[in-house]
Every structure is written in structure tokens, then in C-alpha cells.
Design a protein around this motif. Sequence first.
Motif, short mmCIF file in Angstrom:
data_model
loop_
_atom_site.label_atom_id
_atom_site.label_comp_id
_atom_site.label_asym_id
_atom_site.label_seq_id
_atom_site.Cartn_x
_atom_site.Cartn_y
_atom_site.Cartn_z
N TYR A 9 51.60 46.26 49.04
CA TYR A 9 50.27 46.09 49.26
C TYR A 9 49.45 46.24 48.24
N LEU A 10 48.66 45.42 47.58
CA LEU A 10 47.91 45.50 46.47
C LEU A 10 46.41 45.48 46.89
N HIS A 11 45.63 46.51 46.44
CA HIS A 11 44.31 46.57 46.97
C HIS A 11 43.53 46.15 45.60
N VAL A 12 42.85 45.00 45.64
CA VAL A 12 42.29 44.46 44.60
C VAL A 12 40.75 44.39 44.49
N GLY A 13 39.99 44.78 43.50
CA GLY A 13 38.65 44.40 43.41
C GLY A 13 38.17 42.95 43.30
N ALA A 14 37.15 42.71 44.20
CA ALA A 14 36.82 41.18 44.16
C ALA A 14 36.32 40.41 42.86
N GLY A 15 35.99 41.61 41.79
CA GLY A 15 35.43 41.12 40.76
C GLY A 15 36.56 41.09 39.67
N GLU A 16 37.80 41.29 39.95
CA GLU A 16 38.97 40.98 38.94
C GLU A 16 39.03 39.57 38.74
N VAL A 17 39.50 39.16 37.50
CA VAL A 17 39.62 37.69 37.14
C VAL A 17 41.16 37.11 37.84
N TRP A 18 40.97 36.31 38.93
CA TRP A 18 42.23 35.81 39.51
C TRP A 18 43.69 35.73 38.68
N HIS A 19 43.30 35.04 37.49
CA HIS A 19 44.61 35.04 36.80
C HIS A 19 45.25 36.18 36.19
N ASP A 20 44.30 37.34 35.91
CA ASP A 20 44.64 38.68 35.54
C ASP A 20 45.35 39.18 36.47
N PHE A 21 44.96 38.82 37.76
CA PHE A 21 45.72 39.80 38.89
C PHE A 21 47.12 39.08 39.14
N VAL A 22 46.91 37.65 38.86
CA VAL A 22 48.46 36.88 38.91
C VAL A 22 49.17 37.27 38.01
N MET A 23 48.79 37.82 36.68
CA MET A 23 49.84 38.38 35.47
C MET A 23 50.02 39.58 36.06
N TYR A 24 49.44 40.28 36.54
CA TYR A 24 49.63 41.63 37.02
C TYR A 24 50.93 41.59 37.76
N CYS A 25 50.96 40.66 39.14
CA CYS A 25 52.10 40.51 39.93
C CYS A 25 53.23 39.79 39.21
N ILE A 26 53.23 38.91 37.97
CA ILE A 26 54.40 38.52 37.46
C ILE A 26 55.00 39.67 36.60
N ALA A 27 54.03 40.29 35.76
CA ALA A 27 54.60 41.54 35.10
C ALA A 27 55.47 42.53 35.95
N ASN A 28 55.34 42.59 37.10
CA ASN A 28 55.76 43.44 38.29
C ASN A 28 56.77 42.97 38.98
N ASN A 29 56.91 41.59 38.82
CA ASN A 29 58.05 40.80 39.43
C ASN A 29 57.77 40.91 41.05
N TYR A 30 56.54 40.84 41.39
CA TYR A 30 55.77 40.73 42.85
C TYR A 30 55.71 39.37 43.06
N GLY A 31 56.21 38.71 44.09
CA GLY A 31 56.25 37.32 44.31
C GLY A 31 55.41 37.08 45.46
N GLY A 32 54.76 35.69 45.24
CA GLY A 32 53.86 35.24 46.16
C GLY A 32 52.59 34.24 45.44
N VAL A 33 52.18 34.68 44.51
CA VAL A 33 51.04 34.15 43.59
C VAL A 33 51.35 33.41 42.40
N GLU A 34 52.66 33.23 42.05
CA GLU A 34 53.03 32.76 40.83
C GLU A 34 52.52 31.15 40.83
N ASN A 35 52.45 30.35 42.12
CA ASN A 35 52.26 29.06 42.28
C ASN A 35 50.63 29.19 41.88
N LEU A 36 50.19 30.08 42.04
CA LEU A 36 48.49 30.18 41.73
C LEU A 36 47.81 30.66 40.60
N SER A 37 48.99 30.37 39.64
CA SER A 37 48.55 30.90 38.13
C SER A 37 47.54 29.87 37.67
N LEU A 38 46.57 30.46 36.78
CA LEU A 38 45.57 29.72 36.10
C LEU A 38 44.42 29.11 36.71
#
Length: 337
Positions: free
Chosen positions: A85-114
Motif C-alpha cells: 500500500y503506497l500513500h501518495v501526496g496528491a501533488g506528486e507528478v503522476w509519472h514520477d509515481f509510476v516510475m517509483y513503482c517500476i523501480a520497486n517492481n510493484y505492478g499495476g500502474v505500468e500501463n498508465l506510464s507517461l
Amino acid sequence: MKPEENYSLRGYNTFGMDVSARYFAKFTNEDTLDALARTKEWQESNPLILGGGSNLLFTKDVDKLVAYNQIKGIENRGGDDEYVYLHVGAGEVWHDFVMYCIANNYGGVENLSLIPGSVGAGPMQNIGAYGVELKDVFHELEAYHIEGRYFVKFRAHECHFGYRESVFKNKFRNQFVISRVTFKLRKQPKFNTTYGAIEKELEKMGVHELTVKAISDAVINIRRSKLPDPAKIGNAGSFFKNPVVSASQFEILKLKFPEIVSYPSGDDYKLAAGWLIENCGWKGFREGDAGVHKDQALVLVNYGGAKGKEIFDLSTRILSSVHEKFGVDLEREVNIY
Ligand code: EPU
């Protein structure tokens, strides 16, 4: 906290509209949001809450406070064998959050890149791409009630997510500020490559073993190949939603236009608005600096100096011609101010 006066919003909207805000202030956490909500500038009139400005067309100056959501931070809240479970600030850039997930190999948002925009805007319109929607990875969110000045939690079922829809766009429009979002991601990713273009791109990339990184790279390649980069050409992604028509209306359309691009959607059919617009002759159209993208007719673009009103008027002309030719009413996806 003193808001600034007569502030240019040019750098705060991906269409690059040079409008100004009567007042402008940013908030970086729950306390500064609450403090801002107590200022006279906020209380004078309902403020405009701004995130990444990537789904917004300004057609005029904003004669009130613009409050810029800069609540940051990605906190790992643990989980179980299956999920984190990741608790994320609403002002984070979406793609930066996706990249965080990719770097940690957490699955679910990879299709929502960029996807342009901020994390807080995600639930607002249930962002989606390539077979995945935000609701598929959503756990809950926290939001500030503007009138009552308190924070509340929304669970998934309370958000009423639909196709580019949520309760925050409808019943609770302008009533809440989304402050943080909790996502539920898979520790052992399950891949979604149902969207044909992804399979093709993976093949082209020579990928044999699926990873979240490979899918993210494929999605990034596809998006870059057909969607304009807002840093270069002003745009807000798809300007219209893909319309849904009944099976009987679809049958009539299919007889008349056998090539029409569609997807079954329950008992109904979702039509590719890009196809409808292209087939009315709009793809690549340009008048002054307002235009229709040359590779994706669903995207309206500002080549530099277009005014919001010119883009809006162009969208109205497109709505009319699609209605005239196909009898289908498109709906704008972008918020118009
Ligand atoms: N098409 C055309 N001409 C065009 C554009 C599209 O004929 O100019 C046809 C093609 O047959 C194409 C099909 O429409 O295969 C679908 O096009 P695309 O894959 O580009 O997807 P879309 O339905 O136009 C939706 C989302 C996009 C999302 C893509 C991929 C909406 C309103 N848009 O577009 O989301 O990236 O699917 O999943 O649902 C956004 O919301 O801002 C956005 C970019």
C-alpha cells in the motif's frame, strides 16, 4: 499565508494558455491547505484547485484564488504477501509515481506510464490507458471538505468511478480537495497486454520476458509515437470522451460506415471518437495556432499563440460536424474554465 496577486498561469496548464489568476497560492501539506482555506482570498469565492493542469482549458482569466496542490511524498504503508500500500501526496507528478513503482517492481500502474498530470487528478477522472484504469489500483483517498474544513476518507466504492468519471466530477464537484491517495499495488505483478498496440510494441522491442519495466517502456514508446508532448506542443490529451451508443444505434452506424472503430461495452458499444473526427476530415486541421493533432484526431493542440476560446470554438465545430455526419454527440473530456 498571503496569496500573490495577478499571477500568470501560463506554466501551470499543459495547453500553455497565458491567462492570469487574480490570486495564487500553493499548499504543501494538510496544515497549509487548512491555513489557506481560512484566508479572505479563499473565502471570497470558491477557489480553483490546480494540480498538473493537464486536463484543463482556460478560456479566460481566473477572477479568484487559484490554489496549487503541491502535497508531496510517497510513503510505503506495508501490506501483505500479495499487495503493498503506497500513500501518495496528491501533488506528486503522476509519472514520477509510476516510475517509483517500476523501480520497486510493484505492478499495476505500468500501463498508465507517461500520463500527464498529478496524482490527485487521477481519481478525479479515473484516468485510464491501454486497458487499465486508476480504479484498478485504487485503495482509498483523503480529501478536504472545502466548506466544512475537515478531512474525510473515501473508499473505492464511495468514489463511483466510471469511464473518465468519479463522484468528484459530479455530485461533489468543487466541494473537496484531494490531498492524498492510497494505492494497492501487486508485489508479484500481473500483466495486462490485452491492448493490441502493447503486444506489437513488445514484439518490436524484442521482449520475451514480461516485466513492469518492459510494459512501461512499451507504453512510453506508443504514447510518444502518437501523442504530442505538452512540453513542445500545448495539449490536454484526449479532448473528447469516446462516446457510447446503444446496440441498435451501432447496427445502423455499422451498416452505413462498415469501417467504424468500436469496442463492446456491456450491452452497448464504445466508438473511437478519434475515428469519427478523422472521418469528418479534421485530422491535421489547423487554423491560426489552434489545431487537431496530425496523428491522433482526439487531441486538440495549441501550436503556440492560440487563445483558449479558439480551441474551444474549434471543439464546438468538431462536435457539430460529428453530430451531422454520424448523429453521435461527443462530450468534452477536458474541463473548460
Ligand atoms: N483512431 C482513428 N483516428 C485517429 C485516432 C484514433 O481512426 O485519429 C482509431 C484507430 O483505429 C485506433 C483507435 O481509434 O486504433 C483507438 O485509438 P487510440 O488507441 O489512440 O485510443 P483512443 O480511444 O483514441 C483512449 C484514451 C486515451 C488513451 C488511449 C489508450 C479516451 C478519451 N482516450 O484513446 O487517453 O491513452 O485510449 O488506452 O478514452 C486521455 O484520456 O487524455 C488519453 C490520451
